[in-house]
Design a protein around this motif. Structure first.
Motif, PDB file in Angstrom:
ATOM      1  N   SER A   1       9.665   8.698  12.104  1.00  0.00           N
ATOM      2  CA  SER A   1      10.418   7.439  12.033  1.00  0.00           C
ATOM      3  C   SER A   1      10.759   6.993  13.443  1.00  0.00           C
ATOM      4  O   SER A   1      10.609   7.754  14.398  1.00  0.00           O
ATOM      5  CB  SER A   1      11.687   7.626  11.212  1.00  0.00           C
ATOM      6  N   ILE A   2      11.208   5.755  13.547  1.00  0.00           N
ATOM      7  CA  ILE A   2      11.625   5.251  14.850  1.00  0.00           C
ATOM      8  C   ILE A   2      12.971   4.541  14.717  1.00  0.00           C
ATOM      9  O   ILE A   2      13.292   4.003  13.654  1.00  0.00           O
ATOM     10  CB  ILE A   2      10.567   4.314  15.484  1.00  0.00           C
ATOM     11  N   PRO A   3      13.737   4.526  15.784  1.00  0.00           N
ATOM     12  CA  PRO A   3      15.021   3.813  15.757  1.00  0.00           C
ATOM     13  C   PRO A   3      14.805   2.311  15.963  1.00  0.00           C
ATOM     14  O   PRO A   3      13.804   1.886  16.547  1.00  0.00           O
ATOM     15  CB  PRO A   3      15.805   4.422  16.915  1.00  0.00           C
ATOM     16  N   PRO A   4      15.729   1.489  15.497  1.00  0.00           N
ATOM     17  CA  PRO A   4      15.574   0.035  15.588  1.00  0.00           C
ATOM     18  C   PRO A   4      15.533  -0.502  17.015  1.00  0.00           C
ATOM     19  O   PRO A   4      14.966  -1.564  17.263  1.00  0.00           O
ATOM     20  CB  PRO A   4      16.779  -0.525  14.830  1.00  0.00           C
ATOM     21  N   GLU A   5      16.071   0.232  17.968  1.00  0.00           N
ATOM     22  CA  GLU A   5      16.091  -0.263  19.356  1.00  0.00           C
ATOM     23  C   GLU A   5      14.804   0.061  20.121  1.00  0.00           C
ATOM     24  O   GLU A   5      14.687  -0.258  21.297  1.00  0.00           O
ATOM     25  CB  GLU A   5      17.313   0.258  20.107  1.00  0.00           C
ATOM     26  N   THR A   6      13.813   0.622  19.442  1.00  0.00           N
ATOM     27  CA  THR A   6      12.530   0.931  20.083  1.00  0.00           C
ATOM     28  C   THR A   6      11.851  -0.355  20.551  1.00  0.00           C
ATOM     29  O   THR A   6      11.770  -1.327  19.812  1.00  0.00           O
ATOM     30  CB  THR A   6      11.604   1.668  19.097  1.00  0.00           C
ATOM     31  N   ASN A   7      11.357  -0.344  21.791  1.00  0.00           N
ATOM     32  CA  ASN A   7      10.629  -1.487  22.336  1.00  0.00           C
ATOM     33  C   ASN A   7       9.364  -1.722  21.522  1.00  0.00           C
ATOM     34  O   ASN A   7       8.706  -0.781  21.091  1.00  0.00           O
ATOM     35  CB  ASN A   7      10.287  -1.202  23.805  1.00  0.00           C
TER      36      ASN A   7
ATOM     37  N   GLY B   1      20.466   8.097  10.459  1.00  0.00           N
ATOM     38  CA  GLY B   1      19.896   8.835   9.336  1.00  0.00           C
ATOM     39  C   GLY B   1      19.595   8.020   8.099  1.00  0.00           C
ATOM     40  O   GLY B   1      19.091   8.547   7.119  1.00  0.00           O
ATOM     41  N   LYS B   2      19.905   6.739   8.113  1.00  0.00           N
ATOM     42  CA  LYS B   2      19.696   5.869   6.943  1.00  0.00           C
ATOM     43  C   LYS B   2      18.510   4.936   7.183  1.00  0.00           C
ATOM     44  O   LYS B   2      18.302   4.446   8.299  1.00  0.00           O
ATOM     45  CB  LYS B   2      20.930   5.009   6.665  1.00  0.00           C
TER      46      LYS B   2
ATOM     47  N   SER C   1       0.803  -1.221   0.000  1.00  0.00           N
ATOM     48  CA  SER C   1       0.000   0.000   0.000  1.00  0.00           C
ATOM     49  C   SER C   1       0.839   1.275   0.000  1.00  0.00           C
ATOM     50  O   SER C   1       0.290   2.369  -0.010  1.00  0.00           O
ATOM     51  CB  SER C   1      -0.938   0.008   1.202  1.00  0.00           C
ATOM     52  N   GLY C   2       2.133   1.149   0.002  1.00  0.00           N
ATOM     53  CA  GLY C   2       3.000   2.317  -0.012  1.00  0.00           C
ATOM     54  C   GLY C   2       4.422   1.921   0.287  1.00  0.00           C
ATOM     55  O   GLY C   2       4.711   0.738   0.511  1.00  0.00           O
ATOM     56  N   GLY C   3       5.292   2.914   0.270  1.00  0.00           N
ATOM     57  CA  GLY C   3       6.684   2.619   0.565  1.00  0.00           C
ATOM     58  C   GLY C   3       7.502   3.871   0.767  1.00  0.00           C
ATOM     59  O   GLY C   3       7.067   4.984   0.430  1.00  0.00           O
ATOM     60  N   PRO C   4       8.698   3.698   1.316  1.00  0.00           N
ATOM     61  CA  PRO C   4       9.577   4.831   1.577  1.00  0.00           C
ATOM     62  C   PRO C   4      10.185   5.391   0.291  1.00  0.00           C
ATOM     63  O   PRO C   4      10.417   4.657  -0.675  1.00  0.00           O
ATOM     64  CB  PRO C   4      10.663   4.248   2.480  1.00  0.00           C
ATOM     65  N   VAL C   5      10.434   6.681   0.320  1.00  0.00           N
ATOM     66  CA  VAL C   5      11.115   7.369  -0.774  1.00  0.00           C
ATOM     67  C   VAL C   5      12.487   7.758  -0.237  1.00  0.00           C
ATOM     68  O   VAL C   5      12.582   8.422   0.800  1.00  0.00           O
ATOM     69  CB  VAL C   5      10.331   8.621  -1.229  1.00  0.00           C
ATOM     70  N   VAL C   6      13.532   7.298  -0.921  1.00  0.00           N
ATOM     71  CA  VAL C   6      14.897   7.562  -0.460  1.00  0.00           C
ATOM     72  C   VAL C   6      15.706   8.269  -1.544  1.00  0.00           C
ATOM     73  O   VAL C   6      15.399   8.162  -2.732  1.00  0.00           O
ATOM     74  CB  VAL C   6      15.621   6.249  -0.035  1.00  0.00           C
ATOM     75  N   ASN C   7      16.748   8.966  -1.101  1.00  0.00           N
ATOM     76  CA  ASN C   7      17.661   9.579  -2.062  1.00  0.00           C
ATOM     77  C   ASN C   7      18.800   8.605  -2.362  1.00  0.00           C
ATOM     78  O   ASN C   7      18.799   7.460  -1.877  1.00  0.00           O
ATOM     79  CB  ASN C   7      18.159  10.938  -1.550  1.00  0.00           C
ATOM     80  N   GLU C   8      19.776   9.069  -3.109  1.00  0.00           N
ATOM     81  CA  GLU C   8      20.883   8.193  -3.526  1.00  0.00           C
ATOM     82  C   GLU C   8      21.741   7.713  -2.353  1.00  0.00           C
ATOM     83  O   GLU C   8      22.472   6.740  -2.469  1.00  0.00           O
ATOM     84  CB  GLU C   8      21.761   8.883  -4.581  1.00  0.00           C
ATOM     85  N   ASN C   9      21.632   8.368  -1.190  1.00  0.00           N
ATOM     86  CA  ASN C   9      22.391   7.968  -0.001  1.00  0.00           C
ATOM     87  C   ASN C   9      21.581   7.100   0.956  1.00  0.00           C
ATOM     88  O   ASN C   9      21.989   6.919   2.108  1.00  0.00           O
ATOM     89  CB  ASN C   9      22.894   9.211   0.739  1.00  0.00           C
ATOM     90  N   GLN C  10      20.427   6.607   0.493  1.00  0.00           N
ATOM     91  CA  GLN C  10      19.517   5.797   1.322  1.00  0.00           C
ATOM     92  C   GLN C  10      18.949   6.574   2.499  1.00  0.00           C
ATOM     93  O   GLN C  10      18.572   5.999   3.509  1.00  0.00           O
ATOM     94  CB  GLN C  10      20.186   4.504   1.810  1.00  0.00           C
ATOM     95  N   GLU C  11      18.908   7.897   2.377  1.00  0.00           N
ATOM     96  CA  GLU C  11      18.295   8.741   3.396  1.00  0.00           C
ATOM     97  C   GLU C  11      16.816   8.907   3.058  1.00  0.00           C
ATOM     98  O   GLU C  11      16.456   9.142   1.900  1.00  0.00           O
ATOM     99  CB  GLU C  11      18.979  10.098   3.442  1.00  0.00           C
TER     100      GLU C  11
END
Length: 156
Positions: free
Chosen positions: A103-109, A131-132, A54-64
């Motif tokens: 966004s959330i960081p990977p270490e989020t409970n 930031g990636k 149903s959707g997806g992230p939009v990233v630049n050339e640096n995967q930001e």
């Protein structure tokens, strides 16, 4: 190692070690279909339909992460095309994507993430580290996390 809602822990010599939180990184999707700002809405719609997403992230050339594009964003271009009587959808992702991204960081409970879903009413959150874009967590991923944890490990 045993994972519970209090977190993961191991038993050594019949002693319980300090629990570690079950985190977003344990259940997030990491093989994502991403988009770029210059893709056409027509191309995005084809990709969404082909991959049943149903959707997806939009990233630049640096995967930001620079935005999120969704079915709803594509519908805006469809309505515009109908209004202008153009069957093609020449609009670009950059003109329709959402840019006010939480966004959330990977270490989020996992429970903190569940609360965010309820509070903010989003279907998915991009997961960023330094930031990636490193993944995405969805409401379904949270349910999978809860479902995979044994009931006997439930601790309030």
């Amino acid at each position: 190692m045993v994972k519970s809602y209090q977190g993961a822990f191991t038993l050594k010599n019949n002693k319980k070690e300090e629990p570690q939180s079950v985190t977003v990184s344990d259940y997030m999707a990491t093989k994502l279909i991403t988009f770029n700002e210059l893709q056409s809405i027509n191309e995005v719609m084809e990709i969404l339909l082909r991959n049943k997403i149903s959707g997806g992230p939009v990233v630049n050339e640096n995967q930001e992460l620079v935005g999120i594009i969704s079915e709803g964003d594509c519908l805006k271009e469809i309505v515009r095309g109908k209004y202008n009587n153009t069957p093609r959808l020449p609009g670009l992702v950059k003109d329709h994507m959402a840019t006010n991204i939480i966004s959330i960081p990977p270490e989020t409970n996992i429970f903190e993430a569940a609360n965010m879903f309820l509070r903010l009413r989003f279907r998915r959150f991009p997961v960023l580290k330094d930031g990636k874009l490193v993944g995405q967590i969805s409401q379904r991923d949270i349910m999978r996390a809860v479902n995979s944890t044994k009931e006997v490990n439930w601790k309030h």
